[in-house]
Design a protein around this motif. Structure first.
Motif, PDB file in Angstrom:
ATOM      1  N   SER A  73       0.955  -1.166  -0.031  1.00 21.09           N
ATOM      2  CA  SER A  73       0.134  -0.086  -0.186  1.00 21.09           C
ATOM      3  C   SER A  73       0.941   1.277  -0.050  1.00 21.09           C
ATOM      4  O   SER A  73       0.400   2.372  -0.357  1.00 21.09           O
ATOM      5  N   ASN A  74       2.063   1.024   0.477  1.00 22.34           N
ATOM      6  CA  ASN A  74       2.856   2.399   0.458  1.00 22.34           C
ATOM      7  C   ASN A  74       3.251   2.913  -0.991  1.00 22.34           C
ATOM      8  O   ASN A  74       3.787   3.747  -1.108  1.00 22.34           O
ATOM      9  N   TYR A  75       3.194   1.702  -2.004  1.00 20.81           N
ATOM     10  CA  TYR A  75       3.556   2.215  -3.246  1.00 20.81           C
ATOM     11  C   TYR A  75       2.417   2.110  -4.375  1.00 20.81           C
ATOM     12  O   TYR A  75       2.612   2.204  -5.465  1.00 20.81           O
ATOM     13  N   LEU A  76       1.339   2.262  -3.513  1.00 22.26           N
ATOM     14  CA  LEU A  76      -0.026   1.953  -4.567  1.00 22.26           C
ATOM     15  C   LEU A  76      -0.166   2.999  -5.541  1.00 22.26           C
ATOM     16  O   LEU A  76      -0.359   2.757  -6.835  1.00 22.26           O
ATOM     17  N   PRO A  82      -7.000  -2.822 -16.128  1.00 22.59           N
ATOM     18  CA  PRO A  82      -6.546  -2.829 -14.707  1.00 22.59           C
ATOM     19  C   PRO A  82      -7.892  -2.916 -13.800  1.00 22.59           C
ATOM     20  O   PRO A  82      -8.685  -2.246 -13.970  1.00 22.59           O
ATOM     21  N   MET A  83      -7.794  -3.799 -12.726  1.00 19.66           N
ATOM     22  CA  MET A  83      -8.813  -3.981 -11.759  1.00 19.66           C
ATOM     23  C   MET A  83      -8.193  -3.689 -10.464  1.00 19.66           C
ATOM     24  O   MET A  83      -7.123  -4.345 -10.420  1.00 19.66           O
ATOM     25  N   TYR A  84      -8.916  -3.248  -9.494  1.00 22.05           N
ATOM     26  CA  TYR A  84      -8.385  -3.180  -8.138  1.00 22.05           C
ATOM     27  C   TYR A  84      -9.286  -3.919  -7.092  1.00 22.05           C
ATOM     28  O   TYR A  84     -10.255  -3.913  -7.306  1.00 22.05           O
ATOM     29  N   SER A  85      -8.669  -4.402  -6.116  1.00 19.30           N
ATOM     30  CA  SER A  85      -9.227  -4.999  -5.101  1.00 19.30           C
ATOM     31  C   SER A  85      -8.427  -4.754  -3.739  1.00 19.30           C
ATOM     32  O   SER A  85      -7.373  -4.695  -3.656  1.00 19.30           O
ATOM     33  N   ASN A  86      -9.408  -4.133  -3.048  1.00 16.91           N
ATOM     34  CA  ASN A  86      -8.891  -3.649  -1.593  1.00 16.91           C
ATOM     35  C   ASN A  86      -9.000  -4.857  -0.468  1.00 16.91           C
ATOM     36  O   ASN A  86     -10.123  -5.466  -0.353  1.00 16.91           O
ATOM     37  N   ARG A  87      -8.041  -5.175   0.132  1.00 16.04           N
ATOM     38  CA  ARG A  87      -7.791  -6.289   1.205  1.00 16.04           C
ATOM     39  C   ARG A  87      -7.734  -5.565   2.485  1.00 16.04           C
ATOM     40  O   ARG A  87      -6.358  -5.087   2.548  1.00 16.04           O
ATOM     41  N   GLN A  88      -8.547  -5.834   3.478  1.00 10.66           N
ATOM     42  CA  GLN A  88      -7.974  -5.357   4.743  1.00 10.66           C
ATOM     43  C   GLN A  88      -7.237  -6.566   5.606  1.00 10.66           C
ATOM     44  O   GLN A  88      -8.194  -7.469   5.890  1.00 10.66           O
TER      45      GLN A  88
END
Length: 82
Positions: free
Chosen positions: A45-48, A74-80
């Protein structure tokens, strides 16, 4: 700084592989089938933001410059993490 360079190298390598796979599968004008390649990579996440900027530039260039590449999504998925 070394972590940033390593991360960016991994990103560039991953994008290059994705682009190569897509362009190789679609390069032949005689080819009747369309092949879709999906790749899942994990970005720190520091380099997103840097990753998204590189991804945008590379995907636009691939469609514009590489024979057989008709689209990149391009697709994105956020993971917690818990």
């Amino acid at each position: 700084m070394d972590k940033v360079i390593v991360c960016l190298q991994k990103i560039v390598i991953s994008l290059t592989l994705i682009i190569m796979l897509v362009s190789c599968s679609l390069a032949s004008a005689q080819q009747k089938e369309i092949m879709v390649r999906i790749s899942e990579i994990e970005i720190d996440s520091n380099y997103l933001n840097e990753y998204k900027a590189i991804l945008k530039e590379e995907s636009e260039a691939s469609v514009r410059l590489e024979a057989g590449v008709i689209s990149i999504f391009p697709m994105y998925s956020n993971r917690q993490d818990s």
